[in-house]
Scaffold this active site. Structure first.
Site, PDB file in Angstrom:
ATOM      1  CB  SER A 140      -3.025   0.030   2.608  1.00 55.40           C
ATOM      2  OG  SER A 140      -3.502  -0.112   1.395  1.00 55.40           O
ATOM      3  CG  ASP A 170       0.954   5.322   1.193  1.00 52.66           C
ATOM      4  OD1 ASP A 170       0.889   6.495   0.890  1.00 52.66           O
ATOM      5  OD2 ASP A 170       1.510   4.506   0.482  1.00 52.66           O
ATOM      6  CG  HIS A 246       0.783   1.179  -0.667  1.00 52.78           C
ATOM      7  ND1 HIS A 246       0.227   2.207  -0.074  1.00 52.78           N
ATOM      8  CD2 HIS A 246      -0.310   0.122  -0.705  1.00 52.78           C
ATOM      9  CE1 HIS A 246      -1.023   1.889   0.338  1.00 52.78           C
ATOM     10  NE2 HIS A 246      -1.192   0.493   0.025  1.00 52.78           N
TER      11      HIS A 246
END
Length: 319
Positions: A140, A170, A246
């Site tokens: 992230s 991600d 996610h």
């Protein structure tokens, strides 16, 4: 400085693929920095380290957590990677942080430089880090930070060690295209990332889907894995897990308010275990290929000769 060791975790004695637990017994090491003097230099930030417990020389991976998450939320993931013969260093970069990631990049560089200075002092007896085989990964916002450091996005912030592999799990560069958080990583120019290392981008198929109308998607289209991979140059590879979200590579149980939020804010798959096994396994295959020169597992995955824990939505290689 406070240092704590967890008991060794016994892993399987046989491993079928990189998606299974590896053959190394692993141990967690927690290091809390303090201002008092110590015979060995203190790390700039608290560290959670997953390491093989048996003597030997092992490649090293720095793994950066996502926005407002704890490094401990990745314990099962980094233990999986470590069980295949890697030392994984997961710093806690911050507890509360704004949108600007500049301080994250600065501290990641400082931690990288600290590795050569002191990491070996805190590992189990006989365990040595091979810092000539060093990778950098992040999830992230941590993926954004990893790319930003590798690309030299902040002037006068650099590392004394050379990375040979870069992984975005991600990765997210902001809220939307045109709403990137500083420093912006994406340029929206294809193959613009001029990097002297191999790159892998892992995406989640549900990351760009809103959980509900009140919250934005956790990995919005325009600033997510697809955009990061578009700017990569050879050698690079790309995997997107179709029906997972996610945060689905986190531990099965993430406690506290922040832990509960990981279930509520992002669209998610049926369970975390398959996605975590996939991310852990693909990390191992990629690191073996580009840190160890053993590409058989990665090539078998590319060619469809390995049964995966998840269904892939997309796969691509730049070689």
């Amino acid at each position: 400085m406070v240092i704590s060791y967890s008991s060794s975790v016994t892993c399987s004695t046989t491993s079928t693929t990189v998606f299974d637990v590896g053959n190394y017994k692993t141990k967690f090491v927690k290091i809390e920095p303090q201002t008092c003097s110590n015979s060995h230099p203190s790390p700039p930030k608290a560290l959670l380290i997953a390491t093989p417990s048996s003597a030997g020389s092992y490649p090293v991976l720095i793994f950066l957590h996502g926005y407002l998450l704890y490094n401990s939320f990745y314990s099962q993931l980094i233990q999986h990677v470590s069980s295949h013969g890697f030392i994984v260093v997961a710093p806690q970069l911050y507890l509360v942080e704004g949108a600007d990631a500049t301080e994250d990049i600065k501290f990641t560089a400082e931690i990288t430089n600290w590795l050569a200075e002191a990491l070996h002092h805190y590992l189990p007896s006989g365990v040595e880090p091979n810092l000539k085989k060093l990778g950098l990964a992040g999830h992230s916002r941590g993926g954004k930070v990893a790319f930003a450091l590798a690309l030299g996005k902040i002037a006068n912030i650099s590392t004394n060690l050379k990375f040979s592999a870069l992984i975005g799990v991600d990765p997210v560069d902001g809220m939307d295209k045109g709403k990137q958080t500083p420093p912006a990583v994406l340029t929206y120019t294809r193959h613009s990332f001029n990097l002297d290392m191999a790159v892998m981008v892992i995406g989640s198929g549900l990351g760009e889907v809103k959980k509900n109308p009140l919250f934005p998607a956790c990995a919005p289209n325009g600033v997510n894995h697809r955009d990061f991979y578009s700017e990569c140059c050879k050698p690079a590879c790309y995997f997107v897990a179709k029906d997972y979200g996610h945060n689905d590579m986190l531990d099965d149980e993430t406690k506290g308010i922040r832990g509960k939020a990981t279930y509520c804010l992002c669209k998610k798959g049926k369970s975390r275990e398959p996605m975590r096994r996939f991310v852990g396994g693909i990390l191992v295959a990629f690191l073996e290929a580009y840190l160890e020169g053993k590409s058989s597992e990665l090539m078998a995955i590319r060619d469809g000769n390995v049964t995966l824990p998840v269904e892939l939505q997309d796969i691509d290689f730049l070689v």
